[in-house]
Motif scaffolding. Structure first.
Motif, PDB file in Angstrom:
ATOM      1  N   VAL A   1     -84.423 123.239  39.511  1.00 16.59           N
ATOM      2  CA  VAL A   1     -84.738 123.416  38.099  1.00 16.59           C
ATOM      3  C   VAL A   1     -83.574 124.107  37.402  1.00 16.59           C
ATOM      4  N   THR A   2     -82.953 123.427  36.446  1.00 13.69           N
ATOM      5  CA  THR A   2     -81.935 124.094  35.631  1.00 13.69           C
ATOM      6  C   THR A   2     -82.626 124.729  34.420  1.00 13.69           C
TER       7      THR A   2
ATOM      8  N   LEU B   1     -87.566 116.536  43.472  1.00 13.06           N
ATOM      9  CA  LEU B   1     -87.700 116.632  42.024  1.00 13.06           C
ATOM     10  C   LEU B   1     -86.530 117.393  41.432  1.00 13.06           C
ATOM     11  N   LEU B   2     -85.850 116.763  40.498  1.00 15.52           N
ATOM     12  CA  LEU B   2     -84.777 117.410  39.738  1.00 15.52           C
ATOM     13  C   LEU B   2     -85.265 117.589  38.309  1.00 15.52           C
ATOM     14  N   VAL B   3     -85.385 118.838  37.871  1.00 11.02           N
ATOM     15  CA  VAL B   3     -85.829 119.141  36.513  1.00 11.02           C
ATOM     16  C   VAL B   3     -84.629 119.605  35.696  1.00 11.02           C
ATOM     17  N   LEU B   4     -84.280 118.808  34.703  1.00 10.05           N
ATOM     18  CA  LEU B   4     -83.147 119.115  33.839  1.00 10.05           C
ATOM     19  C   LEU B   4     -83.679 119.905  32.647  1.00 10.05           C
ATOM     20  N   GLY B   5     -83.785 121.225  32.842  1.00 12.57           N
ATOM     21  CA  GLY B   5     -84.394 122.077  31.833  1.00 12.57           C
ATOM     22  C   GLY B   5     -83.421 122.819  30.955  1.00 12.57           C
TER      23      GLY B   5
ATOM     24  N   ARG C   1     -87.999 112.084  41.955  1.00 14.17           N
ATOM     25  CA  ARG C   1     -88.040 111.997  40.489  1.00 14.17           C
ATOM     26  C   ARG C   1     -87.037 112.925  39.828  1.00 14.17           C
ATOM     27  N   VAL C   2     -86.588 112.465  38.667  1.00 19.84           N
ATOM     28  CA  VAL C   2     -85.803 113.284  37.737  1.00 19.84           C
ATOM     29  C   VAL C   2     -86.656 113.454  36.494  1.00 19.84           C
ATOM     30  N   VAL C   3     -86.799 114.682  36.032  1.00 20.73           N
ATOM     31  CA  VAL C   3     -87.512 114.954  34.786  1.00 20.73           C
ATOM     32  C   VAL C   3     -86.562 115.712  33.867  1.00 20.73           C
ATOM     33  N   ALA C   4     -86.317 115.147  32.687  1.00 18.79           N
ATOM     34  CA  ALA C   4     -85.421 115.766  31.717  1.00 18.79           C
ATOM     35  C   ALA C   4     -86.235 116.308  30.549  1.00 18.79           C
ATOM     36  N   LEU C   5     -86.010 117.553  30.199  1.00 20.13           N
ATOM     37  CA  LEU C   5     -86.665 118.120  29.023  1.00 20.13           C
ATOM     38  C   LEU C   5     -85.868 117.696  27.799  1.00 20.13           C
TER      39      LEU C   5
END
Length: 250
Positions: A12-13, A88-92, A144-148
């Protein structure tokens, strides 16, 4: 590198405060091991200690400025070395500067594009082999990649031209990533909320009450829901508007 067997791992960034911190907390509660990255060392240290104490999960903290390519590369390498897996990569990490088009400053433009778009693209590119290998090892769930992103990337908001443009590009990037990689189990989702009650929206409280904003829990719940889907389910974009008579509203 630690062998985590079937235990899921996330990165999580922007994970030391606001939406990113709540996402990291919720993931830890689900048993994810985590890498949490943020720009300030004090914030990283605090969230790492909190997550370890509250949930007993393994947490790696990395101090990284997403405006710097070398920090992005160092973050990717640190995560892979520690975990060797990425479910899971969260682009926060993100930033916005409120200024009209007539007053856009090149330095402010460059910084927003660097943090909101360039860093996510570079980080995904560098971690894609790890995402692919994780998806291959776990074909039912994939990776998964999740981008905010932001609702301003879907419908323009006065004063947020550059911010909105960077988020629109991030939404498009997620769609393309899924087109290229989802057959192999790696997909991406852009979560595009309206104003969320965090310190980033504190300057709006003279004209927008906190009760009228979305909560960090609203956004975190959506991210958690994605981790429960099978690899067959690809969700391009989740748009979340605030309650009221106008549908597309920041």
């Amino acid at each position: 590198m630690v062998d985590h067997g079937s235990g899921r791992v996330a990165l999580v960034t922007g994970g030391s405060r606001g939406i990113g911190a709540e996402i990291a907390r919720r993931l830890a509660g689900e048993g994810f091991a985590l890498t949490v990255a943020a720009r300030q060392e004090a914030g990283v240290t605090a969230v790492v200690e909190q997550l370890r104490a509250e949930f007993g999960v393994e947490v790696l903290g990395v101090v990284a400025n997403m405006a710097k390519d070398e920090d992005v590369a160092r973050l990717a390498a640190a995560h892979e070395e520690r975990f060797g897996r990425l479910d899971l990569l969260v682009l926060g990490a993100g930033m916005g500067i409120d200024e009209p088009v007539a007053a856009v400053r090149p330095k402010a433009y460059d910084l927003q594009l660097a943090v909101n778009l360039r860093a996510p693209v570079l980080l995904v590119s560098q971690l894609l082999p790890l995402l692919r290998s994780t998806a291959k090892a776990n074909p039912a769930a994939g990776a998964r990649v999740v981008a905010l992103a932001s609702i301003t990337g879907v419908a323009g908001e006065a004063g947020l031209a550059v911010y909105g443009a960077s988020k629109a590009a991030l939404i498009s990037f997620c769609e393309t990533l899924s087109l290229e990689e989802s057959a192999g189990g790696v997909s991406a989702t852009a979560v595009a909320p309206g104003y969320v009650d965090t310190d980033m929206t504190e300057h709006l409280r003279d004209r927008l009450d906190r009760s009228a904003m979305l909560t960090v829990d609203d956004v975190a719940e959506l991210v958690l829901s994605l981790t429960r889907l099978s690899a067959a389910a690809v969700v391009p974009t989740m748009v979340v508007t605030r309650a009221g008579p106008q549908m597309w509203r920041a």
